[in-house]
Design an enzyme around this catalytic site. Structure first.
Site, short mmCIF file in Angstrom:
data_model
loop_
_atom_site.label_atom_id
_atom_site.label_comp_id
_atom_site.label_asym_id
_atom_site.label_seq_id
_atom_site.Cartn_x
_atom_site.Cartn_y
_atom_site.Cartn_z
CG HIS A 86 10.35 -22.06 -33.64
ND1 HIS A 86 11.03 -20.87 -33.72
CD2 HIS A 86 9.32 -21.83 -32.78
CE1 HIS A 86 10.45 -19.97 -32.93
NE2 HIS A 86 9.40 -20.53 -32.36
CG HIS A 99 4.29 -19.54 -31.82
ND1 HIS A 99 4.32 -19.55 -30.45
CD2 HIS A 99 5.58 -19.65 -32.22
CE1 HIS A 99 5.57 -19.66 -30.03
NE2 HIS A 99 6.38 -19.74 -31.09
CD GLU A 117 8.84 -21.49 -28.55
OE1 GLU A 117 8.44 -21.17 -29.69
OE2 GLU A 117 9.09 -20.65 -27.66
CO CO Z 1 8.37 -19.64 -30.80
#
Ligand code: CO
Length: 133
Positions: free
Chosen positions: A79, A7, A129
């Site tokens: 992010h 994502h 991440e």
């Molecule tokens: Co995230």
């Protein structure tokens, strides 16, 4: 190694307006708003084939994204999240000079899976991440 983009997280000052834009300009499929007090965010998900965009807004006084919104009042990309098969493989394969947040200890992310964040200063300015699948 990473196996795909899980994502992209975007912090927005107005969640309803952001959801409206993604739905009406791009015709994207969006979720209802979810409040996740344990993560300090409210989220609306934009479901794209092969990738998810998370529209995030701070929830509560201790929200981890409040500082970001203070610095970027118009919002912005927060992010990127990559899929990995095993977080420990990435950790072991990574040479020194790469710092992980939270002391390198995985925690359970918003999608209910173990995640680890890499310090943005060690990833060319982007917070990354890693999410175990
Ligand atoms: Co995230």
């Amino acid at each position: 190694m990473i196996s795909g983009l899980a994502h992209i997280a975007i912090v927005v000052p107005d969640l309803s307006k952001a959801a409206y834009l993604y739905k009406n300009i791009f015709g994207a499929e969006i979720s209802d708003q979810l409040d996740l007090p344990e993560h300090g965010v409210s989220i609306i998900k934009v479901n794209l084939p092969g990738c998810l965009i998370e529209l995030l807004h701070p929830l509560g006084p201790q929200s981890p994204i409040q500082k970001f919104l203070d610095k970027n009042p118009d919002g912005g990309m927060h992010h990127l999240c990559f899929n990995v098969n095993d977080l420990s493989i990435i950790k072991n394969a990574t040479q020194d000079k790469i710092r992980y947040l939270n002391g390198g200890n995985p925690k359970i992310g918003m999608e209910g899976k173990p995640v680890l964040f890499i310090h943005p200063k060690d990833m060319c300015g982007t917070l990354v991440e890693l999410e175990e699948h």
